[in-house]
Design a protein around this motif. Structure first.
Motif, short mmCIF file in Angstrom:
data_model
loop_
_atom_site.label_atom_id
_atom_site.label_comp_id
_atom_site.label_asym_id
_atom_site.label_seq_id
_atom_site.Cartn_x
_atom_site.Cartn_y
_atom_site.Cartn_z
N ILE A 110 16.66 39.52 -20.11
CA ILE A 110 16.76 38.97 -18.74
C ILE A 110 17.89 37.95 -18.75
CG2 ILE A 110 15.56 37.72 -16.91
CD1 ILE A 110 12.92 38.73 -18.09
N THR A 111 18.93 38.23 -18.02
CA THR A 111 20.12 37.36 -18.04
C THR A 111 20.23 36.45 -16.82
OG1 THR A 111 21.47 39.11 -17.04
CG2 THR A 111 21.39 39.01 -19.45
N ARG A 139 13.76 27.10 4.11
CA ARG A 139 13.98 27.96 2.95
C ARG A 139 14.73 27.21 1.86
NH1 ARG A 139 15.62 34.16 4.62
NH2 ARG A 139 13.70 34.68 5.75
N ALA A 140 14.49 27.65 0.63
CA ALA A 140 15.25 27.14 -0.51
C ALA A 140 15.64 28.33 -1.37
CB ALA A 140 14.43 26.15 -1.32
N PHE A 141 16.88 28.30 -1.87
CA PHE A 141 17.39 29.40 -2.70
C PHE A 141 17.75 28.87 -4.08
CE2 PHE A 141 18.41 30.30 1.73
CZ PHE A 141 17.92 31.58 1.89
N VAL A 142 17.42 29.67 -5.09
CA VAL A 142 17.72 29.30 -6.48
C VAL A 142 18.40 30.48 -7.16
CG1 VAL A 142 16.76 28.63 -8.71
CG2 VAL A 142 15.74 27.75 -6.61
N HIS A 143 19.52 30.22 -7.85
CA HIS A 143 20.17 31.24 -8.67
C HIS A 143 20.45 30.64 -10.03
CE1 HIS A 143 23.41 33.75 -10.33
NE2 HIS A 143 22.81 34.73 -9.66
N HIS A 144 20.14 31.42 -11.09
CA HIS A 144 20.30 30.87 -12.44
C HIS A 144 20.71 31.94 -13.43
CE1 HIS A 144 19.65 28.12 -15.75
NE2 HIS A 144 18.90 29.03 -16.36
N ALA A 145 21.68 31.61 -14.28
CA ALA A 145 22.08 32.46 -15.41
C ALA A 145 21.51 31.85 -16.68
CB ALA A 145 23.60 32.56 -15.49
N PHE A 146 20.73 32.62 -17.42
CA PHE A 146 20.02 32.09 -18.58
C PHE A 146 20.97 31.87 -19.76
CE2 PHE A 146 16.47 34.10 -16.32
CZ PHE A 146 15.55 33.06 -16.34
#
Length: 218
Positions: free
Chosen positions: A131-132, A175-182
């Motif tokens: 999972i990236t 609303r709240a948005f979250v984006h993440h690269a592991f």
């Protein structure tokens, strides 16, 4: 006096409810998380009892065929899922013991004041490959001064998951948005996703809501 099944009068000893926290009518103060309240039920005649735990008149737990001398713990106060159903503010607890002939109530009051919450998946989402990245959408109401933090992990099944703090949180009123690269690329027990959302009221005391959490992983 109690009339038995054959029509004869008899003296019945009513059930009794006692607790180390005090007599019936005790004020328990402010509570911000589940807590333990123990009590004992007795019946002078040795009759089995039905015990009902109520908050503000609503029965949240019922126990049947309880023997005299049994020590119990109030389920709706100590169990997280039941405690969450109780609204903030002044609440009245009633412990009702009924031996089938007469009943006895023991009461207490407490003020629930929960201003924050931590949310995670009960079971992580497993994946066949690494999972990236992950993206979340949170819907509800988000007051301007509320605190909101999001941590994600891609190895949730490991003994010590690598929780990564998300700095890319875009927040609006609804609303709240979250984006993440592991950064983590390893998973001893297989890749699995989970989130940990921590939200709390700000200085204004204005409450918010979280009605939906959705997202994708890749």
């Amino acid at each position: 006096m109690y009339i038995d099944k054959d029509g004869f009068p008899t003296v019945n000893q009513p059930p009794e409810v006692t607790s180390d926290v005090g007599e019936s009518g005790v004020a328990l103060g402010e509570k911000s998380k589940p807590f333990t309240l123990s009590y004992t039920v007795t019946d002078g005649d040795g009759d089995p009892m039905t015990i009902t735990e109520k908050v503000n008149g609503v029965a949240l737990a019922v126990r049947e065929n309880v023997a005299t001398g049994t020590e119990l713990t109030v389920q709706c106060l100590s169990e997280k899922e039941l405690f969450q159903q109780i609204l903030n503010g002044e609440n009245t607890l009633v412990l009702e013991a009924d031996d089938g002939k007469t009943s006895t109530d023991w009461t207490a009051t407490f003020t629930k004041n929960v201003t924050g919450a931590v949310l995670s998946l009960t079971q992580p989402l497993t994946a066949d490959d690494t999972i990236t990245v992950a993206a979340l959408t949170l819907e509800g109401s988000f007051p301007a001064d509320m605190s909101l933090s999001v941590k994600l992990t891609n190895n949730a099944l490991d003994e010590t998951p690598a929780w990564e703090n998300c700095t890319d949180i875009q927040r609006g009123e609804s609303r709240a948005f979250v984006h993440h690269a592991f950064a983590n690329k390893t998973a001893a027990r297989g890749f699995a996703f989970n989130y940990k959302i921590t939200a709390a009221r700000g200085e204004s005391g204005t409450g918010g809501t979280l009605t939906m959490i959705g997202g994708v992983i890749g």
